[in-house]
Structure formats: C-alpha cells, structure tokens
Design a protein around this motif. Structure first.
Motif, PDB file in Angstrom:
ATOM      1  N   GLU A  14     -39.462 -30.423 -33.973  1.00 42.27           N
ATOM      2  CA  GLU A  14     -38.269 -30.285 -34.814  1.00 42.27           C
ATOM      3  C   GLU A  14     -38.397 -29.106 -35.773  1.00 42.27           C
ATOM      4  OE1 GLU A  14     -37.430 -34.077 -36.619  1.00 42.27           O
ATOM      5  OE2 GLU A  14     -37.355 -35.077 -34.677  1.00 42.27           O
ATOM      6  N   ILE A  15     -38.786 -27.970 -35.218  1.00 45.65           N
ATOM      7  CA  ILE A  15     -38.916 -26.741 -35.994  1.00 45.65           C
ATOM      8  C   ILE A  15     -37.620 -25.962 -35.801  1.00 45.65           C
ATOM      9  CG2 ILE A  15     -40.247 -24.622 -36.307  1.00 45.65           C
ATOM     10  CD1 ILE A  15     -42.612 -26.207 -35.034  1.00 45.65           C
ATOM     11  N   TYR A  16     -36.747 -26.036 -36.776  1.00 48.86           N
ATOM     12  CA  TYR A  16     -35.424 -25.440 -36.659  1.00 48.86           C
ATOM     13  C   TYR A  16     -35.168 -24.423 -37.762  1.00 48.86           C
ATOM     14  CZ  TYR A  16     -34.810 -29.468 -33.572  1.00 48.86           C
ATOM     15  OH  TYR A  16     -34.968 -30.398 -32.579  1.00 48.86           O
ATOM     16  N   SER A  17     -36.140 -23.579 -38.017  1.00 52.01           N
ATOM     17  CA  SER A  17     -35.957 -22.498 -38.979  1.00 52.01           C
ATOM     18  C   SER A  17     -35.122 -21.399 -38.316  1.00 52.01           C
ATOM     19  CB  SER A  17     -37.313 -21.923 -39.389  1.00 52.01           C
ATOM     20  OG  SER A  17     -37.934 -21.305 -38.267  1.00 52.01           O
ATOM     21  N   HIS A  18     -34.708 -20.433 -39.109  1.00 48.27           N
ATOM     22  CA  HIS A  18     -33.951 -19.300 -38.568  1.00 48.27           C
ATOM     23  C   HIS A  18     -34.770 -18.587 -37.483  1.00 48.27           C
ATOM     24  CE1 HIS A  18     -31.301 -15.867 -38.327  1.00 48.27           C
ATOM     25  NE2 HIS A  18     -32.341 -15.074 -38.568  1.00 48.27           N
ATOM     26  N   GLU A  19     -36.061 -18.411 -37.736  1.00 45.40           N
ATOM     27  CA  GLU A  19     -36.923 -17.719 -36.779  1.00 45.40           C
ATOM     28  C   GLU A  19     -37.100 -18.509 -35.486  1.00 45.40           C
ATOM     29  OE1 GLU A  19     -39.782 -14.792 -39.303  1.00 45.40           O
ATOM     30  OE2 GLU A  19     -40.377 -16.905 -39.260  1.00 45.40           O
ATOM     31  N   SER A  20     -37.269 -19.804 -35.598  1.00 48.51           N
ATOM     32  CA  SER A  20     -37.454 -20.603 -34.379  1.00 48.51           C
ATOM     33  C   SER A  20     -36.164 -20.646 -33.565  1.00 48.51           C
ATOM     34  CB  SER A  20     -37.942 -22.013 -34.711  1.00 48.51           C
ATOM     35  OG  SER A  20     -36.973 -22.723 -35.421  1.00 48.51           O
ATOM     36  N   ILE A  21     -35.032 -20.678 -34.230  1.00 44.53           N
ATOM     37  CA  ILE A  21     -33.754 -20.672 -33.518  1.00 44.53           C
ATOM     38  C   ILE A  21     -33.570 -19.342 -32.786  1.00 44.53           C
ATOM     39  CG2 ILE A  21     -31.241 -20.661 -33.825  1.00 44.53           C
ATOM     40  CD1 ILE A  21     -31.708 -22.797 -36.039  1.00 44.53           C
ATOM     41  N   THR A  22     -33.973 -18.245 -33.415  1.00 46.33           N
ATOM     42  CA  THR A  22     -33.919 -16.939 -32.755  1.00 46.33           C
ATOM     43  C   THR A  22     -34.800 -16.939 -31.509  1.00 46.33           C
ATOM     44  OG1 THR A  22     -33.504 -15.834 -34.869  1.00 46.33           O
ATOM     45  CG2 THR A  22     -34.344 -14.460 -33.070  1.00 46.33           C
ATOM     46  N   LEU A  23     -35.974 -17.496 -31.625  1.00 47.43           N
ATOM     47  CA  LEU A  23     -36.900 -17.583 -30.489  1.00 47.43           C
ATOM     48  C   LEU A  23     -36.327 -18.468 -29.388  1.00 47.43           C
ATOM     49  CD1 LEU A  23     -39.670 -16.593 -29.556  1.00 47.43           C
ATOM     50  CD2 LEU A  23     -40.680 -18.533 -30.741  1.00 47.43           C
ATOM     51  N   LEU A  24     -35.769 -19.614 -29.764  1.00 46.28           N
ATOM     52  CA  LEU A  24     -35.152 -20.509 -28.783  1.00 46.28           C
ATOM     53  C   LEU A  24     -33.977 -19.829 -28.069  1.00 46.28           C
ATOM     54  CD1 LEU A  24     -35.268 -23.834 -30.803  1.00 46.28           C
ATOM     55  CD2 LEU A  24     -36.347 -23.454 -28.569  1.00 46.28           C
ATOM     56  N   GLN A  25     -33.183 -19.083 -28.819  1.00 46.19           N
ATOM     57  CA  GLN A  25     -32.054 -18.379 -28.203  1.00 46.19           C
ATOM     58  C   GLN A  25     -32.537 -17.357 -27.178  1.00 46.19           C
ATOM     59  OE1 GLN A  25     -30.127 -17.046 -31.805  1.00 46.19           O
ATOM     60  NE2 GLN A  25     -28.617 -18.701 -31.716  1.00 46.19           N
ATOM     61  N   GLU A  26     -33.611 -16.663 -27.475  1.00 49.84           N
ATOM     62  CA  GLU A  26     -34.175 -15.700 -26.527  1.00 49.84           C
ATOM     63  C   GLU A  26     -34.673 -16.423 -25.267  1.00 49.84           C
ATOM     64  OE1 GLU A  26     -35.492 -12.216 -24.715  1.00 49.84           O
ATOM     65  OE2 GLU A  26     -34.209 -12.419 -26.473  1.00 49.84           O
ATOM     66  N   ILE A  27     -35.325 -17.554 -25.452  1.00 49.65           N
ATOM     67  CA  ILE A  27     -35.846 -18.311 -24.309  1.00 49.65           C
ATOM     68  C   ILE A  27     -34.700 -18.781 -23.412  1.00 49.65           C
ATOM     69  CG2 ILE A  27     -36.987 -20.471 -23.631  1.00 49.65           C
ATOM     70  CD1 ILE A  27     -38.725 -20.086 -26.229  1.00 49.65           C
ATOM     71  N   PHE A  28     -33.678 -19.375 -24.010  1.00 47.82           N
ATOM     72  CA  PHE A  28     -32.574 -19.893 -23.204  1.00 47.82           C
ATOM     73  C   PHE A  28     -31.742 -18.768 -22.605  1.00 47.82           C
ATOM     74  CE2 PHE A  28     -33.528 -23.882 -25.428  1.00 47.82           C
ATOM     75  CZ  PHE A  28     -33.554 -24.727 -24.341  1.00 47.82           C
ATOM     76  N   SER A  29     -31.623 -17.670 -23.312  1.00 48.71           N
ATOM     77  CA  SER A  29     -30.916 -16.511 -22.768  1.00 48.71           C
ATOM     78  C   SER A  29     -31.634 -15.973 -21.542  1.00 48.71           C
ATOM     79  CB  SER A  29     -30.802 -15.424 -23.844  1.00 48.71           C
ATOM     80  OG  SER A  29     -30.241 -14.265 -23.312  1.00 48.71           O
ATOM     81  N   THR A  30     -32.944 -15.858 -21.630  1.00 51.66           N
ATOM     82  CA  THR A  30     -33.748 -15.380 -20.507  1.00 51.66           C
ATOM     83  C   THR A  30     -33.626 -16.333 -19.318  1.00 51.66           C
ATOM     84  OG1 THR A  30     -35.309 -14.284 -21.987  1.00 51.66           O
ATOM     85  CG2 THR A  30     -36.086 -14.759 -19.763  1.00 51.66           C
ATOM     86  N   ALA A  31     -33.694 -17.614 -19.574  1.00 57.82           N
ATOM     87  CA  ALA A  31     -33.582 -18.601 -18.493  1.00 57.82           C
ATOM     88  C   ALA A  31     -32.196 -18.554 -17.867  1.00 57.82           C
ATOM     89  CB  ALA A  31     -33.876 -20.001 -19.020  1.00 57.82           C
ATOM     90  N   SER A  32     -31.188 -18.368 -18.689  1.00 57.13           N
ATOM     91  CA  SER A  32     -29.822 -18.304 -18.196  1.00 57.13           C
ATOM     92  C   SER A  32     -29.610 -17.088 -17.307  1.00 57.13           C
ATOM     93  CB  SER A  32     -28.850 -18.265 -19.376  1.00 57.13           C
ATOM     94  OG  SER A  32     -27.534 -18.099 -18.921  1.00 57.13           O
ATOM     95  N   ILE A  33     -30.121 -15.953 -17.735  1.00 60.57           N
ATOM     96  CA  ILE A  33     -30.015 -14.740 -16.927  1.00 60.57           C
ATOM     97  C   ILE A  33     -30.749 -14.935 -15.613  1.00 60.57           C
ATOM     98  CG2 ILE A  33     -30.775 -12.323 -16.777  1.00 60.57           C
ATOM     99  CD1 ILE A  33     -30.254 -12.193 -19.845  1.00 60.57           C
ATOM    100  N   SER A  34     -31.896 -15.574 -15.676  1.00 57.82           N
ATOM    101  CA  SER A  34     -32.703 -15.802 -14.483  1.00 57.82           C
ATOM    102  C   SER A  34     -31.950 -16.640 -13.462  1.00 57.82           C
ATOM    103  CB  SER A  34     -34.010 -16.501 -14.863  1.00 57.82           C
ATOM    104  OG  SER A  34     -34.696 -16.908 -13.721  1.00 57.82           O
ATOM    105  N   THR A  35     -31.326 -17.698 -13.904  1.00 55.79           N
ATOM    106  CA  THR A  35     -30.660 -18.592 -12.959  1.00 55.79           C
ATOM    107  C   THR A  35     -29.341 -18.015 -12.453  1.00 55.79           C
ATOM    108  OG1 THR A  35     -29.598 -19.811 -14.759  1.00 55.79           O
ATOM    109  CG2 THR A  35     -31.685 -20.676 -13.910  1.00 55.79           C
ATOM    110  N   LYS A  36     -28.734 -17.103 -13.218  1.00 55.34           N
ATOM    111  CA  LYS A  36     -27.455 -16.533 -12.794  1.00 55.34           C
ATOM    112  C   LYS A  36     -27.604 -15.313 -11.899  1.00 55.34           C
ATOM    113  CE  LYS A  36     -24.797 -18.050 -16.782  1.00 55.34           C
ATOM    114  NZ  LYS A  36     -24.127 -17.634 -18.005  1.00 55.34           N
ATOM    115  N   THR A  37     -28.645 -14.503 -12.168  1.00 61.47           N
ATOM    116  CA  THR A  37     -28.704 -13.221 -11.475  1.00 61.47           C
ATOM    117  C   THR A  37     -29.910 -13.013 -10.589  1.00 61.47           C
ATOM    118  OG1 THR A  37     -29.825 -12.160 -13.334  1.00 61.47           O
ATOM    119  CG2 THR A  37     -27.414 -12.105 -13.325  1.00 61.47           C
ATOM    120  N   SER A  38     -30.975 -13.727 -10.817  1.00 58.46           N
ATOM    121  CA  SER A  38     -32.204 -13.462 -10.058  1.00 58.46           C
ATOM    122  C   SER A  38     -32.374 -14.466  -8.936  1.00 58.46           C
ATOM    123  CB  SER A  38     -33.418 -13.535 -10.986  1.00 58.46           C
ATOM    124  OG  SER A  38     -33.344 -12.525 -11.944  1.00 58.46           O
TER     125      SER A  38
END
Length: 173
Positions: free
Chosen positions: A120-144
C-alpha cells in the motif's frame, strides 16, 4: 549486495519474518541503495512485500520502500536518453520503456507493481512508477506480437499485474 538480496529472498521464500534480522538487513540495504542494481532493488521490495513488512514492523521498512521508489525514478530520469541495450527483451517492452533502460525486465516490473500494491505504497513517486509499469505492459499487449501472433506478456506477469490492478482500482483509483 548479492548476499543481502539472496538472504532476503531466502527468508521471503521460507516466510521467516524474523523482524530483528530483517530490520538489520534492510538497514544495511538502505545504506547501500545506490550500489544495488535496479533489478536487485525490485527483488528486495518483493521480499518485503511477501513478508508484509510495513512501517508497523519497523520504520526501516517504510523508509526502504520509499527510497527504492525514489532511486528507481532517479535512475529512469538519468537514463531517459540512453539507448536500450541489445539484451533487453524487445518482445516485452518497446524501446521507450524507461524501466527496461535501467535493467528492470518484465518479471521485475510485475513484481514491483505487486509489491507496491501489497505494501500500500501510494506516494506520488510510487504512482508514477506504477503508471510506467502499466503503460509498458499495455503497450506490450497491444503492439508486440511474437512470431505465432500471440501477445508476448507472460501469463505469470499478467496475473501479478491483474492482482495489482484489481487492488489499485479500489485503494488508489
């Protein structure tokens, strides 16, 4: 650093939550955080989450998780314009993935998302990191796609990401 990671992983796999030992281990890891490779930091955070070591067990665990998130974001910023290494799995992440540039592969990305969510680490920095992770996964499943036409995200990573997303939708929309 390798010994600290191996010891933490061993304790996590055995589910040995010896607080005194773990406090010392994570205190040492925190003091040397810049010397760890990025994937090692994600493994330590995973071990912390597997044993559910939060601030209630000792302030060091809260400090460590915040420091890991901060350190990974700093590394991402520093490496934003560095070319992606040849050995990075292009099937999982495109060349724009900041996490891949610092040595955080698919497994470590899934572990990070799961760990930050479980702890339950929901600081601004962790949310930024989570967004990068999910963005990368999303791109992977859509385009790769691999040569068989299947998406390249592995099932075990998808399970961890789905667990994290499910929790995040309720805890941190």
């Amino acid at each position: 650093c390798a010994d600290i990671v191996q010891f933490a992983v061993s304790m996590a796999h055995a589910r040995l939550d010896r607080t005194v030992v773990l406090c010392s281990l994570f205190t040492e890891a925190l003091s040397k955080i810049a010397k760890f490779q990025s994937w090692e930091l994600s493994v330590l955070l995973w071990a912390q989450a597997r044993l559910y070591l939060t601030g209630q067990q000792g302030h060091i665990f809260e400090e460590f998780s915040a420091a890991v998130t901060h350190e990974l974001l700093i590394r991402m910023e520093k490496n934003a314009k560095v070319p992606v290494a040849d050995d990075i799995d292009d099937n999982y992440c495109d060349n724009a993935s900041q996490l891949a540039r610092i040595g955080i592969g698919a497994q470590e990305q899934a572990n990070l998302a799961w760990s930050l969510t479980v702890l339950e680490i929901y600081s601004h920095e962790s949310i930024t990191l989570l967004q990068e992770i999910f963005s990368t996964a999303s791109i992977s499943t859509k385009t790769s796609n691999n040569t068989n036409g299947n998406v390249t995200i592995k099932l075990e990573h998808a399970h961890q990401l789905h667990q994290a997303l499910f929790i995040l939708q309720h805890d941190c929309p």
